[in-house]
Design a protein around this motif. Structure first.
Motif, PDB file in Angstrom:
ATOM      1  N   HIS A 187       0.840  -1.206   0.000  1.00 60.99           N
ATOM      2  CA  HIS A 187       0.000   0.000   0.000  1.00 60.99           C
ATOM      3  C   HIS A 187       0.871   1.250   0.000  1.00 60.99           C
ATOM      4  CE1 HIS A 187      -3.390   2.640   1.157  1.00 60.99           C
ATOM      5  NE2 HIS A 187      -2.465   3.253   1.876  1.00 60.99           N
ATOM      6  N   GLU A 188       1.857   1.274   0.883  1.00 64.06           N
ATOM      7  CA  GLU A 188       2.725   2.448   1.001  1.00 64.06           C
ATOM      8  C   GLU A 188       3.583   2.630  -0.246  1.00 64.06           C
ATOM      9  OE1 GLU A 188       6.010   4.270   4.153  1.00 64.06           O
ATOM     10  OE2 GLU A 188       5.108   2.301   4.474  1.00 64.06           O
ATOM     11  N   ALA A 189       4.126   1.538  -0.769  1.00 60.73           N
ATOM     12  CA  ALA A 189       5.008   1.631  -1.934  1.00 60.73           C
ATOM     13  C   ALA A 189       4.277   2.174  -3.153  1.00 60.73           C
ATOM     14  CB  ALA A 189       5.597   0.256  -2.247  1.00 60.73           C
ATOM     15  N   LEU A 190       2.998   1.796  -3.321  1.00 66.08           N
ATOM     16  CA  LEU A 190       2.263   2.171  -4.531  1.00 66.08           C
ATOM     17  C   LEU A 190       2.033   3.672  -4.649  1.00 66.08           C
ATOM     18  CD1 LEU A 190      -0.347  -0.719  -4.754  1.00 66.08           C
ATOM     19  CD2 LEU A 190       1.432  -0.192  -6.423  1.00 66.08           C
ATOM     20  N   TYR A 191       2.037   4.395  -3.540  1.00 69.31           N
ATOM     21  CA  TYR A 191       1.930   5.853  -3.677  1.00 69.31           C
ATOM     22  C   TYR A 191       3.259   6.560  -3.459  1.00 69.31           C
ATOM     23  CZ  TYR A 191       1.514   6.177   1.493  1.00 69.31           C
ATOM     24  OH  TYR A 191       1.719   6.110   2.843  1.00 69.31           O
ATOM     25  N   ARG A 192       4.167   5.951  -2.668  1.00 67.06           N
ATOM     26  CA  ARG A 192       5.434   6.628  -2.409  1.00 67.06           C
ATOM     27  C   ARG A 192       6.332   6.703  -3.633  1.00 67.06           C
ATOM     28  NH1 ARG A 192       8.532   5.040   2.929  1.00 67.06           N
ATOM     29  NH2 ARG A 192      10.051   6.296   1.780  1.00 67.06           N
ATOM     30  N   PHE A 202       5.490   7.755  -6.413  1.00 70.43           N
ATOM     31  CA  PHE A 202       5.197   9.035  -7.049  1.00 70.43           C
ATOM     32  C   PHE A 202       5.796  10.194  -6.258  1.00 70.43           C
ATOM     33  CE2 PHE A 202       1.882   6.184  -8.571  1.00 70.43           C
ATOM     34  CZ  PHE A 202       1.968   6.396  -9.940  1.00 70.43           C
ATOM     35  N   GLN A 203       6.041  10.000  -4.973  1.00 61.20           N
ATOM     36  CA  GLN A 203       6.764  10.999  -4.202  1.00 61.20           C
ATOM     37  C   GLN A 203       8.240  10.979  -4.571  1.00 61.20           C
ATOM     38  OE1 GLN A 203       6.010  10.052  -0.106  1.00 61.20           O
ATOM     39  NE2 GLN A 203       3.806  10.479  -0.234  1.00 61.20           N
ATOM     40  N   LYS A 204       8.769   9.788  -4.808  1.00 52.33           N
ATOM     41  CA  LYS A 204      10.176   9.651  -5.174  1.00 52.33           C
ATOM     42  C   LYS A 204      10.442  10.253  -6.546  1.00 52.33           C
ATOM     43  CE  LYS A 204      14.435   8.262  -5.047  1.00 52.33           C
ATOM     44  NZ  LYS A 204      15.405   8.987  -4.192  1.00 52.33           N
ATOM     45  N   ASP A 205       9.531  10.033  -7.486  1.00 53.99           N
ATOM     46  CA  ASP A 205       9.681  10.572  -8.843  1.00 53.99           C
ATOM     47  C   ASP A 205       8.347  11.161  -9.291  1.00 53.99           C
ATOM     48  OD1 ASP A 205      10.256  11.246 -11.424  1.00 53.99           O
ATOM     49  OD2 ASP A 205      10.658   9.219 -12.123  1.00 53.99           O
ATOM     50  N   PRO A 206       8.045  12.421  -8.936  1.00 52.60           N
ATOM     51  CA  PRO A 206       6.765  13.014  -9.315  1.00 52.60           C
ATOM     52  C   PRO A 206       6.511  13.038 -10.814  1.00 52.60           C
ATOM     53  CG  PRO A 206       7.831  14.341  -7.622  1.00 52.60           C
ATOM     54  CD  PRO A 206       8.838  13.330  -8.088  1.00 52.60           C
ATOM     55  N   THR A 243      -0.845  10.654  -1.308  1.00 51.43           N
ATOM     56  CA  THR A 243       0.149  11.569  -1.888  1.00 51.43           C
ATOM     57  C   THR A 243      -0.587  12.716  -2.559  1.00 51.43           C
ATOM     58  OG1 THR A 243       1.908   9.937  -2.231  1.00 51.43           O
ATOM     59  CG2 THR A 243       1.912  11.821  -3.703  1.00 51.43           C
ATOM     60  N   LEU A 244      -0.033  13.917  -2.427  1.00 54.01           N
ATOM     61  CA  LEU A 244      -0.622  15.102  -3.040  1.00 54.01           C
ATOM     62  C   LEU A 244       0.477  15.864  -3.765  1.00 54.01           C
ATOM     63  CD1 LEU A 244      -3.099  16.941  -3.410  1.00 54.01           C
ATOM     64  CD2 LEU A 244      -2.485  18.076  -1.264  1.00 54.01           C
ATOM     65  N   LEU A 245       0.305  16.039  -5.080  1.00 49.92           N
ATOM     66  CA  LEU A 245       1.291  16.729  -5.906  1.00 49.92           C
ATOM     67  C   LEU A 245       0.635  17.907  -6.614  1.00 49.92           C
ATOM     68  CD1 LEU A 245       2.980  13.631  -7.617  1.00 49.92           C
ATOM     69  CD2 LEU A 245       3.775  14.839  -5.585  1.00 49.92           C
ATOM     70  N   PRO A 292      11.473   4.161 -13.698  1.00 45.92           N
ATOM     71  CA  PRO A 292      10.316   4.239 -12.794  1.00 45.92           C
ATOM     72  C   PRO A 292       9.042   3.606 -13.365  1.00 45.92           C
ATOM     73  CG  PRO A 292      11.508   6.311 -12.763  1.00 45.92           C
ATOM     74  CD  PRO A 292      12.095   5.503 -13.877  1.00 45.92           C
ATOM     75  N   ILE A 293       8.818   3.756 -14.671  1.00 47.85           N
ATOM     76  CA  ILE A 293       7.658   3.099 -15.281  1.00 47.85           C
ATOM     77  C   ILE A 293       7.796   1.589 -15.182  1.00 47.85           C
ATOM     78  CG2 ILE A 293       6.672   2.538 -17.538  1.00 47.85           C
ATOM     79  CD1 ILE A 293       5.374   4.946 -16.599  1.00 47.85           C
ATOM     80  N   ALA A 294       9.007   1.066 -15.394  1.00 45.87           N
ATOM     81  CA  ALA A 294       9.240  -0.372 -15.271  1.00 45.87           C
ATOM     82  C   ALA A 294       8.994  -0.841 -13.837  1.00 45.87           C
ATOM     83  CB  ALA A 294      10.655  -0.721 -15.708  1.00 45.87           C
ATOM     84  N   VAL A 295       9.420  -0.038 -12.865  1.00 44.74           N
ATOM     85  CA  VAL A 295       9.189  -0.377 -11.462  1.00 44.74           C
ATOM     86  C   VAL A 295       7.694  -0.337 -11.148  1.00 44.74           C
ATOM     87  CG1 VAL A 295       9.564   0.388  -9.086  1.00 44.74           C
ATOM     88  CG2 VAL A 295      11.478   0.350 -10.701  1.00 44.74           C
ATOM     89  N   LEU A 296       6.993   0.669 -11.667  1.00 43.06           N
ATOM     90  CA  LEU A 296       5.540   0.724 -11.479  1.00 43.06           C
ATOM     91  C   LEU A 296       4.882  -0.509 -12.088  1.00 43.06           C
ATOM     92  CD1 LEU A 296       3.032   2.351 -10.556  1.00 43.06           C
ATOM     93  CD2 LEU A 296       3.003   3.377 -12.845  1.00 43.06           C
TER      94      LEU A 296
END
Length: 294
Positions: free
Chosen positions: A6-11, A13-17, A57-59, A156-160
């Motif tokens: 759960h945490e990884a799936l939004y974090r 986007f914090q790591k790479d907005p 997460t809020l960007l 990052p897309i590959a990691v997602l």
């Protein structure tokens, strides 16, 4: 250290907005303008009243067409309470910032993705006072990136990709390409992304395969995720542990390991040679390819 999928799936986007823009354009095919700047905002939406409300997460994205707020929610299962909280988040944020809010839901579950994608309509049946249409990133629309070149083009897309497919049978096919792609970026970022992947893998064998792949990288040994692997290495001996890792990688990739290959690998005490064999094990089509050129 990331403690859950759960945490990884939004974090991530914090790591790479900027990953969000690429996900919108390439996965969801939303013609979102290229941002001049993306900044993370405070996720606390609590009002003066003692009711705590937080988004994951809020960007804020500044574009030539205006300013947008991205509310990113990691969703593990169907939760009909979100019919009330998600519209609240968007309305509150628009009132506070006077920017257009956009809801992005990230999930590893296909049924949850279908549920989350359904519009939330509030009001009369034929006259809706408010409609919320979430954008969803999940295993049904995030592509499986199983080749190294594609993974290296946008790590990052590959990691997602491997994160959203982390609870399905597709995950092992992506791990090798992502592990190789992580070597093309800086070590600090690679270590964080590796931890995100580890948090999202539900299958024990896939998780162990990922950790074996990661033990072949030097940056991994400096990251908290390696503590368990490091302790095991102290008990068994680094050479013995790495030799076992080479054999595990071959077996998990469906490659038969003849007795002669197994004996040669387990008898080796040269860490540099075992490291080279581990690298070859990620791509070999036959066990004998471990020793090519030797």
């Amino acid at each position: 250290m990331v403690g859950s999928s759960h945490e990884a799936l939004y974090r991530i986007f914090q790591k790479d907005p900027t990953l969000l823009t690429r996900a919108l354009q390439r996965v969801l095919h939303v013609p979102f303008p290229e941002p001049r700047q993306i900044a993370a905002l405070n996720v606390d939406l609590t009002e003066i009243e003692p009711v705590e409300r937080r988004v994951d997460t809020l960007l804020r994205a500044e574009t030539d067409e205006g300013t947008y707020l991205f509310v990113i929610e990691s969703q593990g299962k169907v939760d009909d309470r979100k019919r009330g909280s998600w519209p609240y988040y968007l309305s509150y944020l628009y009132e506070k910032y006077r920017c257009e809010p956009v809801l992005i839901v990230v999930t590893q579950n296909s049924a949850t993705a279908r549920w989350a994608a359904r519009p939330i309509r509030l009001g009369f049946r034929d006259w809706h006072s408010l409609t919320v249409r979430p954008l969803v990133l999940g295993p049904d629309n995030v592509p499986v990136i199983a080749d190294e070149q594609s993974a290296a083009r946008d790590v990052p897309i590959a990691v997602l990709s491997v994160m959203t497919h982390g609870r399905g049978p597709q995950a092992p096919a992506i791990l090798g390409s992502v592990a190789t792609a992580l070597r093309t970026i800086d070590e600090e970022t690679a270590a964080v992304l590796a931890q995100f992947v580890d948090s999202c893998l539900a299958d024990p064998q896939a998780k162990q395969m990922w950790r074996d792949l990661m033990t072949a990288t030097q940056y991994f040994w400096r990251h908290p995720l390696a503590e368990q692997v490091r302790e095991e290495g102290r008990e068994e001996g680094r050479a013995e542990a790495k030799a076992e890792m080479v054999l595990h990688m071959l077996r998990w990739r469906g490659i038969e390991v003849p007795d002669a290959v197994r004996e040669r690998v387990t008898a080796c005490a040269d860490l540099d040679r075992l490291e080279a064999w581990a690298q070859r094990a990620m791509h070999a089509k036959d066990a004998s390819e471990l020793f090519a050129g030797e």
